[in-house]
Design an enzyme around this catalytic site. Structure first.
Site, PDB file in Angstrom:
ATOM      1  N   VAL A   9      33.656   7.401  30.914  1.00 18.16           N
ATOM      2  CA  VAL A   9      33.708   7.764  32.324  1.00 18.16           C
ATOM      3  C   VAL A   9      32.609   8.793  32.547  1.00 18.16           C
ATOM      4  CG1 VAL A   9      36.146   7.237  32.736  1.00 18.16           C
ATOM      5  CG2 VAL A   9      35.498   9.507  31.909  1.00 18.16           C
ATOM      6  N   SER A  10      32.216   8.961  33.813  1.00 18.69           N
ATOM      7  CA  SER A  10      31.064   9.813  34.109  1.00 18.69           C
ATOM      8  C   SER A  10      31.386  11.294  34.197  1.00 18.69           C
ATOM      9  CB  SER A  10      30.415   9.371  35.427  1.00 18.69           C
ATOM     10  OG  SER A  10      29.939   8.061  35.303  1.00 18.69           O
ATOM     11  N   THR A  11      32.563  11.640  34.689  1.00 18.26           N
ATOM     12  CA  THR A  11      32.854  13.050  34.908  1.00 18.26           C
ATOM     13  C   THR A  11      34.114  13.475  34.170  1.00 18.26           C
ATOM     14  OG1 THR A  11      34.145  12.608  36.898  1.00 18.26           O
ATOM     15  CG2 THR A  11      31.790  13.000  37.200  1.00 18.26           C
TER      16      THR A  11
END
Length: 183
Positions: A9-11
């Site tokens: 996931v990005s964050t």
């Protein structure tokens, strides 16, 4: 044929649980996961560890292709590396099979769309920033204190409270600058 999963996931406020659960349900022996942007492979240590570990006959499994890469160049590099090692790539939510011509074409199309989506998001973000700047809402990063000016004001006999008022900061910041200059 051993299956190894990769989740991303990005964050940090996003959750990996659904991806990890799906990968384990698909039969992955090990699942590596990380919270890093997919726009580049730089700094993605879990991905690098997994790519270095995989051997001929293994299969790398992701839930969706955009979990692996959001740039066409990075995706192609990863696929080339996997192919060179004799490792297959499988995406659970997309019909990806790197062993067939149709699967390779589909993989390339999905990669193009993932990169396109990233570019659109970046354009929208830049438009929003430009609009905010124009309306005076966005003023950029934090202002940097002029340390030399603070030291000059102190040398001229001004006290920390007066200096703070003159340069527009708190006394704590003045003390930090003065203490750092003394060290």
């Amino acid at each position: 044929m051993p299956l190894f999963g990769y989740a991303r996931v990005s964050t940090t406020d996003q959750d990996l649980a659904l991806q990890i659960e799906a990968l384990k349900a698909a039969g992955c022996e090990k699942v590596r996961s990380e919270k890093r942007s997919g726009t580049t492979t730089k700094g993605r240590e879990e991905l690098r560890t997994l790519l270095d570990f995989l051997r001929a006959g293994d299969t790398l499994v992701v839930t969706r292709l955009d979990r692996l890469a959001r740039s066409m160049g990075d995706l192609q590099d990863i696929v080339r590396e996997l192919k060179g090692k004799g490792v297959a790539l499988k995406a659970l939510e997309q019909p990806i099979d790197t062993g067939t011509s149709a699967g390779k074409a589909f993989l390339d199309m999905l990669g193009v769309f993932a990169e396109f989506e990233t570019n659109l998001r970046r354009e929208r973000q830049m438009e929003g920033i430009a609009k905010a700047k124009k309306s005076g809402v966005y003023t950029g990063g934090k202002r940097q204190l002029d340390h030399d000016r603070i030291r000059e004001l102190r040398a001229s006999g001004m006290g920390p409270s007066e200096i703070a008022a003159a340069v527009g900061c708190s006394r704590v910041h003045v003390y930090r600058v003065l203490h750092a200059g003394a060290a």
